[in-house]
Design an enzyme around this catalytic site. Structure first.
Site, PDB file in Angstrom:
ATOM      1  N   PRO A 309       0.782  -1.235   0.000  1.00 25.83           N
ATOM      2  CA  PRO A 309       0.000   0.000   0.000  1.00 25.83           C
ATOM      3  C   PRO A 309       0.814   1.286   0.000  1.00 25.83           C
ATOM      4  O   PRO A 309       0.267   2.369   0.092  1.00 25.83           O
ATOM      5  CB  PRO A 309      -0.807  -0.111   1.298  1.00 25.83           C
ATOM      6  N   GLY A 310       2.151   1.191  -0.092  1.00 27.06           N
ATOM      7  CA  GLY A 310       2.948   2.392  -0.292  1.00 27.06           C
ATOM      8  C   GLY A 310       3.853   2.785   0.850  1.00 27.06           C
ATOM      9  O   GLY A 310       4.532   3.817   0.762  1.00 27.06           O
ATOM     10  N   GLY A 311       3.919   2.008   1.911  1.00 27.51           N
ATOM     11  CA  GLY A 311       4.767   2.378   3.041  1.00 27.51           C
ATOM     12  C   GLY A 311       6.234   2.472   2.676  1.00 27.51           C
ATOM     13  O   GLY A 311       6.912   3.452   2.994  1.00 27.51           O
ATOM     14  N   LYS A 312       6.734   1.475   1.977  1.00 31.01           N
ATOM     15  CA  LYS A 312       8.150   1.483   1.590  1.00 31.01           C
ATOM     16  C   LYS A 312       8.398   2.500   0.479  1.00 31.01           C
ATOM     17  O   LYS A 312       9.440   3.149   0.444  1.00 31.01           O
ATOM     18  CB  LYS A 312       8.584   0.082   1.166  1.00 31.01           C
ATOM     19  N   ASP A 376       9.857  -6.041  -3.197  1.00 27.11           N
ATOM     20  CA  ASP A 376       9.245  -6.513  -1.950  1.00 27.11           C
ATOM     21  C   ASP A 376       8.241  -7.576  -2.368  1.00 27.11           C
ATOM     22  O   ASP A 376       7.081  -7.289  -2.634  1.00 27.11           O
ATOM     23  CB  ASP A 376       8.581  -5.344  -1.217  1.00 27.11           C
ATOM     24  N   CYS A 429       8.107 -10.523   4.016  1.00 23.57           N
ATOM     25  CA  CYS A 429       7.680 -10.514   5.423  1.00 23.57           C
ATOM     26  C   CYS A 429       7.415 -11.949   5.875  1.00 23.57           C
ATOM     27  O   CYS A 429       6.383 -12.250   6.471  1.00 23.57           O
ATOM     28  CB  CYS A 429       6.460  -9.621   5.638  1.00 23.57           C
TER      29      CYS A 429
END
Length: 493
Positions: A309-312, A376, A429
């Protein structure tokens, strides 16, 4: 009876997000984002108790294979529960799902035909009631039984309510004798004591050894803590921590993530004005390390292959000073929009989004056109079980092989897009060796143009490093953060 033959947590009061007690009547709740509507199970009023709300979520998880974190908050809003009851419902849902295997093992001796033969709502009513009777110590036993019987009367008939009453009173009478049998094989003992699927425990014993496998399962049953990533374009983590402390929260900089701040007692930190103003993002510490390993520089062109969702993605942009270009891709259009929403909230202008399958990015970009690439990768997610406890019950061992095939295809598809001298970071993860170390070893064997390239890392991380692969695997028990794997490779110039 030996302590190791008993379920590890015993009767305890658990803790919710930010260290807030959520196990009793005086507790506060946690908020978790969700989409869609969760229909009620069985009969009953549109507004009810904490236990009725928990029951609805548990039934939906089982019947629809829906994730608990995508159902809980909406159900709480639907029931219009106050903070203490919302906290109790949260505790019951997550605790029951986490301890499901152990609960069903013990319920077998009290339900004549076994829990599996019951209607889903009856089965889950017994499960959530057993969880409270056995694992929590702040709620009177009679209140738990009475509430369960009343729910059974409203949703079923007198025969069901009588059965529920009989089973729970039998549990109370025999509670002191509910211990695991002695002499169980290690995988069976750990699976029951820590409530994990036996196939998964067996796999982890084979990969990590019995002691580490048990520590991993135990860590998966502890509530996740809240960590924030300070927006480097607006303030540093020390300043953010002090700002939060002045607001009455417990806050301290992360020991492993340079941009991270640990918060206790804040509830849902995505609801605060500071979040809306873009001062920080909510992100796990392990996840924050990924952008540190990519280490993008201002003016570079960076590809984030599976970005939602865009965190990295947004962390990369902050580290670049929002100067350069980040192409953030995701295969789903609605997830691409999540990236754009985060970029807008943080006032980042260097991010460009694209809806595309990362295995076909060569159709969109020329070879050797990016300075750095982050993959990722989609993975089994077995490093984040503490956040999604239902995941451990819905996964199968066969799925792990299928996901490895996808990861391999992604690596093969994206590496030609990297410039000579550029950096490729692969992250997941999960703690699975097949998806992590084995995947990188295979890639290096096939592509001698790439070599491990270890970045500078904090002293606190050095014990977890694999220097040969320029990789780090973080277990959930190492720092209290998510299980993660990160490897950094450089393409020879």
């Amino acid at each position: 009876m030996s302590e190791k033959n008993q379920p590890s947590s015993g009767r305890t009061k658990r803790t919710g997000a930010g260290g807030r007690p959520i196990g009793g009547a005086a507790s506060g709740g946690t908020n978790r984002g969700c989409q869609g509507n969760a229909p009620r199970a069985g009969k009953g009023p549109a507004q009810g108790s904490a236990r009725e709300a928990a029951l609805d979520v548990l039934v939906r998880i089982e019947q629809d294979r829906s994730y608990s974190n995508l159902l809980l908050n909406q159900t709480l809003q639907k029931y219009n529960l106050d903070k203490p009851d919302a906290g109790l419902a949260t505790e019951i849902v997550y605790g029951t799902v986490q301890r499901l295997g152990t609960i069903d093992f013990f319920l077998e001796r009290f339900v004549s035909k076994g829990p599996a033969k019951l209607q889903p709502w009856v089965r889950n009513l017994l499960r959530l009631s057993f969880y409270q009777l056995y694992y929590l110590d702040r709620i009177p036993d009679h209140a738990i039984v009475n509430e369960a019987v009343n729910i059974a009367k409203r949703r079923g008939h007198q025969g069901i309510s009588g059965m529920v009453n009989g089973v729970l009173r039998s549990v109370l009478r025999g509670k002191s004798e509910l211990v695991l049998p002695a002499g169980l094989p290690a995988e069976r003992r750990i699976a029951l004591a820590q409530s994990h699927p036996e196939w998964l425990v067996r796999r982890w014993i084979r990969e990590f050894g019995e002691q580490a496998a048990e520590r991993l399962c135990e860590a998966n049953n502890t509530p996740p803590r809240v960590s924030l990533r300070a927006n480097a374009l607006k303030l540093g983590p020390g300043v953010l921590a002090e700002r939060l402390r002045q607001g009455g929260l417990e806050a301290e900089p992360s020991a492993i993530a340079p941009a991270g701040v640990i918060v206790r007692g804040g509830g849902n930190m995505a609801l605060s004005p500071d979040y809306a103003a873009g001062l920080y993002s909510v992100q796990d510490e392990s996840s924050m390390l990924v952008a540190e390993w990519v280490d993008p520089q201002p003016g570079e062109r960076v590809l984030d292959c599976c970005a939602a969702p865009g965190g990295k993605t947004t962390h990369l942009a902050e580290k670049m000073g929002d100067r350069g270009e980040i192409v953030a891709c995701d295969v789903h259009e609605h997830k691409r929009k999540l990236i754009e929403e985060q970029a807008e909230r943080l006032a980042l202008r260097s991010i460009r989004t694209l809806t595309a399958d990362a295995r076909r990015l060569a159709e969109h970009f020329a070879p050797e056109s990016f300075d750095r690439i982050l993959l990722d990768a989609p993975c089994s997610g077995l490093g984040v079980i503490r956040r999604k406890p239902d995941m451990k019950w819905s996964k199968s061992e066969g799925e792990l092989t299928a996901i490895c095939d996808i990861q391999r295809e992604l690596l093969e598809a994206v590496h030609p897009l990297l410039k000579p001298g550029g950096v490729l970071v692969y992250s997941t993860c999960t703690v699975e060796k097949a998806e992590n170390e084995d995947m990188i070893r295979e890639f290096l064997e096939r592509h001698p143009a790439f070599a491990p390239d270890l970045p500078e890392v904090p002293e606190t991380l050095r014990e977890q490093l694999d220097k040969e692969l320029a990789a780090v695997r973080i277990m959930p028990y190492d720092y209290g953060s998510d299980g993660f794997f990160i490897a950094r490779l450089r393409k020879r110039a």
